[in-house]
Scaffold this motif. Structure first.
Motif, mmCIF file in Angstrom:
data_model
loop_
_atom_site.group_PDB
_atom_site.id
_atom_site.type_symbol
_atom_site.label_atom_id
_atom_site.label_comp_id
_atom_site.label_asym_id
_atom_site.label_seq_id
_atom_site.Cartn_x
_atom_site.Cartn_y
_atom_site.Cartn_z
ATOM 1 N N CYS A 125 -7.376 -0.977 0.764
ATOM 2 C CA CYS A 125 -7.804 -2.247 0.185
ATOM 3 C C CYS A 125 -9.303 -2.235 -0.115
ATOM 4 C CB CYS A 125 -7.473 -3.407 1.129
ATOM 5 S SG CYS A 125 -5.728 -3.853 1.100
ATOM 6 N N GLU A 126 -10.094 -1.664 0.809
ATOM 7 C CA GLU A 126 -11.548 -1.613 0.571
ATOM 8 C C GLU A 126 -11.859 -0.750 -0.648
ATOM 9 O OE1 GLU A 126 -13.341 -0.541 4.314
ATOM 10 O OE2 GLU A 126 -12.912 -2.538 5.157
ATOM 11 N N ARG A 138 -3.314 -2.548 9.466
ATOM 12 C CA ARG A 138 -3.492 -1.149 9.873
ATOM 13 C C ARG A 138 -4.701 -0.546 9.163
ATOM 14 N NH1 ARG A 138 1.535 -0.113 12.350
ATOM 15 N NH2 ARG A 138 3.212 -1.218 11.288
ATOM 16 N N ASP A 139 -5.311 0.464 9.795
ATOM 17 C CA ASP A 139 -6.512 1.083 9.230
ATOM 18 C C ASP A 139 -6.260 1.618 7.820
ATOM 19 O OD1 ASP A 139 -7.856 0.475 11.506
ATOM 20 O OD2 ASP A 139 -7.691 2.479 12.407
ATOM 21 N N THR A 140 -5.077 2.236 7.615
ATOM 22 C CA THR A 140 -4.761 2.780 6.289
ATOM 23 C C THR A 140 -4.765 1.690 5.236
ATOM 24 O OG1 THR A 140 -3.080 3.941 7.563
ATOM 25 C CG2 THR A 140 -3.174 4.372 5.190
ATOM 26 N N LEU A 153 -10.066 -0.338 -3.215
ATOM 27 C CA LEU A 153 -9.606 -0.987 -4.445
ATOM 28 C C LEU A 153 -10.177 -2.376 -4.638
ATOM 29 C CD1 LEU A 153 -5.900 0.055 -3.994
ATOM 30 C CD2 LEU A 153 -7.334 0.751 -5.905
ATOM 31 N N GLY A 154 -10.954 -2.846 -3.676
ATOM 32 C CA GLY A 154 -11.476 -4.204 -3.780
ATOM 33 C C GLY A 154 -10.402 -5.259 -3.645
ATOM 34 N N LEU A 155 -9.378 -4.967 -2.832
ATOM 35 C CA LEU A 155 -8.292 -5.936 -2.635
ATOM 36 C C LEU A 155 -8.389 -6.541 -1.242
ATOM 37 C CD1 LEU A 155 -5.290 -3.886 -4.067
ATOM 38 C CD2 LEU A 155 -6.513 -5.771 -5.179
ATOM 39 N N ASP A 156 -7.812 -7.705 -1.095
ATOM 40 C CA ASP A 156 -7.748 -8.372 0.202
ATOM 41 C C ASP A 156 -6.356 -8.107 0.789
ATOM 42 O OD1 ASP A 156 -7.539 -10.188 2.334
ATOM 43 O OD2 ASP A 156 -8.818 -11.648 1.308
ATOM 44 N N PRO A 157 -6.275 -7.578 1.998
ATOM 45 C CA PRO A 157 -4.948 -7.339 2.595
ATOM 46 C C PRO A 157 -4.080 -8.597 2.609
ATOM 47 C CG PRO A 157 -6.671 -6.379 3.971
ATOM 48 C CD PRO A 157 -7.373 -7.157 2.892
ATOM 49 N N LEU A 158 -4.716 -9.753 2.618
ATOM 50 C CA LEU A 158 -3.958 -11.005 2.607
ATOM 51 C C LEU A 158 -3.215 -11.215 1.286
ATOM 52 C CD1 LEU A 158 -6.567 -13.304 4.366
ATOM 53 C CD2 LEU A 158 -4.300 -12.716 5.266
ATOM 54 N N ILE A 167 0.839 -1.208 0.000
ATOM 55 C CA ILE A 167 0.000 0.000 0.000
ATOM 56 C C ILE A 167 0.874 1.258 0.000
ATOM 57 C CG2 ILE A 167 -1.765 1.271 1.298
ATOM 58 C CD1 ILE A 167 -2.739 -1.290 -0.241
ATOM 59 N N THR A 168 2.019 1.208 0.653
ATOM 60 C CA THR A 168 2.938 2.350 0.617
ATOM 61 C C THR A 168 3.384 2.645 -0.815
ATOM 62 O OG1 THR A 168 3.746 1.917 2.846
ATOM 63 C CG2 THR A 168 5.189 3.210 1.415
ATOM 64 N N ILE A 169 3.724 1.593 -1.544
ATOM 65 C CA ILE A 169 4.147 1.761 -2.942
ATOM 66 C C ILE A 169 3.013 2.365 -3.766
ATOM 67 C CG2 ILE A 169 4.834 0.526 -5.038
ATOM 68 C CD1 ILE A 169 7.033 0.642 -2.995
ATOM 69 N N LEU A 170 1.827 1.844 -3.554
ATOM 70 C CA LEU A 170 0.656 2.330 -4.287
ATOM 71 C C LEU A 170 0.440 3.816 -4.019
ATOM 72 C CD1 LEU A 170 -1.855 1.134 -5.886
ATOM 73 C CD2 LEU A 170 -3.046 1.323 -3.707
ATOM 74 N N LEU A 171 0.525 4.211 -2.763
ATOM 75 C CA LEU A 171 0.306 5.615 -2.416
ATOM 76 C C LEU A 171 1.453 6.479 -2.941
ATOM 77 C CD1 LEU A 171 -1.101 5.352 1.231
ATOM 78 C CD2 LEU A 171 -2.352 5.546 -0.923
ATOM 79 N N ALA A 172 2.677 5.943 -2.905
ATOM 80 C CA ALA A 172 3.839 6.719 -3.365
ATOM 81 C C ALA A 172 3.734 7.029 -4.856
ATOM 82 C CB ALA A 172 5.132 5.963 -3.072
ATOM 83 N N ARG A 173 3.003 6.218 -5.584
ATOM 84 C CA ARG A 173 2.836 6.472 -7.022
ATOM 85 C C ARG A 173 1.822 7.557 -7.295
ATOM 86 N NH1 ARG A 173 2.383 0.270 -8.633
ATOM 87 N NH2 ARG A 173 4.551 -0.270 -8.334
ATOM 88 N N GLY A 174 1.066 7.926 -6.252
ATOM 89 C CA GLY A 174 0.057 8.967 -6.443
ATOM 90 C C GLY A 174 -1.122 8.516 -7.276
ATOM 91 N N GLU A 175 -1.296 7.207 -7.432
ATOM 92 C CA GLU A 175 -2.398 6.724 -8.269
ATOM 93 C C GLU A 175 -3.734 6.753 -7.528
ATOM 94 O OE1 GLU A 175 -1.139 2.903 -9.691
ATOM 95 O OE2 GLU A 175 0.479 3.764 -10.879
#
Lengths: 346, 346
Positions: B267-268, B260-262, B270-275, B187-195
């Motif tokens: 994930c919610e 973590r909540d973030t 994007l419809g992804l499972d944290p697992l 999720i950090t990578i995803l956010l770092a991309r600004g997408e």
């Protein structure tokens, strides 16, 4: 606990193709940036393979990325090169490859048949060289973020007993052996790209040099001083590195160095010196003079070794220099490769 | 002498991003193309590191290419990841990294300061993890043929005595330990991309897990059955591979898995499972039940291990399946990652 971050001398503002070409710019990048930061402040001469100790056992290890373009060329392909290149780096370090691990960086959209052909080429090269492939990793990047595929191989090997490869051991009077004709690989790649309006019957010399190295070692025993496979930067760059590392002069006999007509012709057209062109199936060795005859005989008896030849000798002067002498007239200093006239040849 | 070229089952016409994502497509590529051609026809379970024998000494070896985008992100960078990823692959294979070799594929035009920052990050990560960098190679490709830089690291390690990591040894009743919260890296990578139009206080969990693994091994001794660092494909993919390889069922207790909540929020959205989200500083371990308490106590005492938790157990049924159960109501089957929702996270 943390040691202060070392300063670096490397002052070039950006990375250029020449930094990957194996010549002077590559050496600056390694010596002025990578080595001080990664290898400690006082690295020894940078060989083709490192020696490490695990549980008291010394092993040799080497790693290389392959980015050759085109992927396939007369006589070989990226997959075959990725195996033999690593087998050869170990061989000239006095080690027999035992296991290779491999990674692929693949460009999305790559045809499976292209990948499969290279994987089969790797399997065949590994079988031929008697090395097993033990594992790997695959990454995929978006279309346009790679050039079809890049392959990285890392090989670990068993040291051949009694062989100590070291520039420091090189003495005046030692003889220089070259395994065969030079420049075939680099010129084959150039022609395969169609950048020259030239067609010629030539193919890459890519192969495992391990059988030849083993013959040499058996014949020379502790008379082997140094070996190197003259890939990027060619024979001139390898021998300039040796001249610098051992602080002696390297004298080459021009007439003894075998360059095929095609290679010579292409080099003349391009203003290149065959001594700077990459090889993928040759090696250089420095041998104590008293073993030179025995080594040449042994190489000539080994399949693929018929063209091995004594091309020069080590002298005390001119220190740190490679000098090419011709029987009829004069001599010239040959420096390391500067720039990158033939990019991405391995 | 040559063995007939094996046939392969892989039938997909081209390589897609998903083949590098660590999930089902990656597994098909490995099992249906790479393994039969390169590793022989009957490869064992594919772990994070291979074991090879050199002169009678068993060593562990692992290799990975890193193509993460962006190069730098909160909590880490490609250089740091390239060292810790390899240290961790060895650690969860029961080995202590001794030496790492590294290759760079650099894009021409890359600013030297960008390269230097990553080389410094590698040096620091290696020092922190107690591993030396023993050699390397650099290639440069034309601008537009790579995405700034790709790094490949290969690590060799000494096996930690008494540790045998093997899916076959996993038994019903064994406990599953997770070292900390999941999904932070992906999720950090995803956010770092600004997408995502989302800002959050989150950073990658990238770190060496070796100190934690050593604490665990000391506490559990021969009670360690299996370990894995759940990187690409996340916890769900690692445990599905285990379920398949050991032929048993993995039961996870939903409330025990720390997200973590973030991470949960992203994930919610994007419809992804944290697992399914990648981690770079966590590991999973299967431990004989009688050692579970001792292992947790040992991890909690070790710096960075405060969040280690027992998240589930092994049962005979449902064989080959990962089932997540919630205390209040129901259970769900969690499969391996399919597709590649977050490309190039390592």
């Amino acid at each position: 606990m943390a040691t202060p971050a070392p300063k670096i001398k490397f002052r070039e503002p950006q990375i250029e193709m020449a930094h990957g070409a194996g010549g002077k710019a590559s050496r600056r990048l390694v010596e002025e940036l990578f080595a001080p930061l990664l290898l400690g402040t006082a690295p020894g001469p940078l060989g083709d393979a490192a020696q490490i100790q695990i549980n008291g056992t010394r092993i040799a290890i080497t790693t290389d990325s392959f980015v050759v373009s085109p992927l396939r060329f007369p006589g070989g392909s990226i997959g075959e090169l990725a195996i033999n290149g690593t087998v050869n780096d170990l061989a000239v370090s006095g080690a027999r490859a035992e296991a290779i691990v491999v990674t692929f960086v693949l460009e999305a959209g790559l045809r499976t048949e292209v990948l499969e052909a290279e994987v089969r080429a790797m399997a065949k090269a590994a079988e031929d060289a008697g090395v097993r492939i033990s594992g790997g990793d695959t990454k995929v990047v978006e279309h346009g973020k790679a050039d079809r595929m890049y392959i990285t191989t890392t090989g670990v090997g068993r040291l051949i007993p009694g062989v100590v490869i070291s520039p420091e051991s090189v003495k005046a009077g030692d003889k220089i052996i070259l395994s065969g004709p030079i420049g075939d690989h680099g010129i084959t790649i150039l022609l395969a790209r169609g950048e020259l309006d030239l067609e010629a019957e030539i193919q890459s010399d890519t192969r495992s040099v391990l059988p030849l190295v083993e013959s040499l070692v058996q014949a020379a025993g502790d008379g082997v001083r140094w070996m190197r496979d003259p890939t990027r930067g060619g024979v001139a760059t390898s021998l300039n590195e040796l001249a610098r590392d051992c602080g002696r002069g390297i004298i080459l006999f021009d007439e003894k160095i075998h360059v095929r007509d095609t290679v010579r012709g292409a080099c003349e057209l391009l203003g290149l010196d065959p001594l700077h062109i990459a090889n993928e199936g040759q090696f250089l060795a420095v041998i104590a003079a008293e073993y030179a005859d025995a080594v040449l005989k042994a190489l000539h008896r080994t399949p693929g070794g018929a063209d091995a030849v004594l091309i020069g000798e080590v002298r005390n002067e001119p220190a740190g220099t490679v000098l090419v002498t011709a029987t009829y007239g004069g001599s010239r200093v040959v420096d390391m490769l500067v720039g990158d006239p033939l990019p991405r040849i391995c």
